[in-house]
Design an enzyme around this catalytic site. Structure first.
Site, PDB file in Angstrom:
ATOM      1  CB  ALA A  11      46.758  21.135  88.868  1.00  7.30           C
ATOM      2  CG  ASN A  12      51.816  18.264  86.261  1.00  6.36           C
ATOM      3  OD1 ASN A  12      52.038  18.831  87.330  1.00  6.36           O
ATOM      4  ND2 ASN A  12      52.509  17.209  85.861  1.00  6.36           N
ATOM      5  N   GLY A  16      45.828  15.807  91.855  1.00 11.15           N
ATOM      6  CA  GLY A  16      45.702  17.237  91.591  1.00 11.15           C
ATOM      7  C   GLY A  16      45.004  17.523  90.277  1.00 11.15           C
ATOM      8  CE1 TYR A 153      54.774  11.551 100.944  1.00 12.99           C
ATOM      9  CE2 TYR A 153      54.164   9.749 102.406  1.00 12.99           C
ATOM     10  CZ  TYR A 153      53.820  10.683 101.449  1.00 12.99           C
ATOM     11  OH  TYR A 153      52.520  10.759 100.992  1.00 12.99           O
TER      12      TYR A 153
END
Length: 289
Positions: A11-12, A16, A153
């Site tokens: 979340a930085n 997010g 990925y």
């Protein structure tokens, strides 16, 4: 969201951070679960409301366990958002291929360790790239094949959807009120491709130009995640942008590939993930009664 607690991994920055900011602004207590607490604090400083920063490195199962062991409060929503996208070949602290280990196995372990404290919803962020994914059970961690970043990925993002489907099935069988949902942000202008900044090839320049024209902002890219987290949608559902090619637009429930609907593969992946992480579904005893 007043009175509710939401944990958001990664979340930085990017989607997010945008999701965490929106939830905190609407009264939620938001826990930023981040690898770098300093970056987490910087992100928290841009948010209003009740925001807490805690360290979590999804590429290290010891860190995942430490986070879970240090978290005793109830959680209303867990948003499995953090991820890495098409980096050079790398390994997690436990020896897993970096994308599979971070995007899938780290969140798999975190979710199951926190599940006894989750009372609302688990949202896992996948990608439209899952459609190119194939689960290679003979070589999940790219130890025998030449490494290819995008297929790795795509495998990890397909694993996110298979995980959501099997988690939904297990929660339903156990009688749990918790819902498992998934989302993808469409084409969002985030920092996931930051490691390609030094690439000045014609292909990269074309990709950058296309991304610049089609990409959503982080805030718009976060809308499908928020929709999957708070809208009245059924367990097992998958949200994404409603516009052209699901690249951008108002969020809605979207489809997924045939491989993402393979129940046998979902159950097999769950079993393998338990073996690799040493973490099991905590409600299994309740289900067996």
């Amino acid at each position: 969201m007043t009175g509710r607690t939401v944990v958001v991994t990664g979340a930085n920055s990017g989607v997010g951070r945008a999701a965490a900011r929106a939830l905190a602004a609407r009264g939620a207590r938001v826990v930023l679960a981040v690898r770098d607490p300093a970056k987490g604090e910087a992100a928290a400083a841009t948010m209003t409301g009740d925001v807490d920063v805690r360290r979590l490195d999804l590429a290290d199962l010891a860190s995942v366990r430490a986070f879970a062991e240090g978290y005793a409060e109830p959680i209303d929503v867990l948003i499995n958002n953090a991820g890495v996208m098409i980096p050079p070949l790398g390994r997690t602290a436990d020896g897993f291929e970096l994308q599979f280990g971070t995007n899938h196995l780290g969140h798999f372990a975190l979710t199951n360790l926190l599940l006894p404290r989750i009372r609302g919803r688990v949202v896992t962020v996948s990608s439209s790239g899952h459609r190119a994914g194939r689960i290679d059970f003979a070589d999940l961690n790219w130890e025998r094949r030449p490494y290819r970043a995008f297929p790795a990925y795509a495998q990890s993002k397909l694993a996110n959807l298979l995980f959501t489907a099997e988690l939904h099935r297990r929660l339903t069988e156990s009688g749990s009120p918790v819902r498992a949902t998934a989302a993808h942000p469409g084409l969002a202008a985030t920092n996931l491709l930051g490691h390609l900044d030094g690439d000045r090839s014609l292909l990269h320049r074309l990709q950058t130009a296309v991304t610049g024209r089609l990409a959503q902002s982080d805030e718009d890219g976060a809308l499908p995640t928020l929709y999957a987290a708070v809208a009245d949608v059924p367990g097992g559902s998958y949200a994404g942008p409603g516009g052209f090619l699901e690249a951008r637009g108002t969020p809605k429930l979207v489809g997924r590939s045939k491989a993402a609907r393979d129940g046998a593969a979902a159950r097999r992946l769950w079993t393998v993930s338990e073996e690799l992480t040493g973490v099991a579904f905590p409600l299994a005893v309740q289900r067996a009664r």
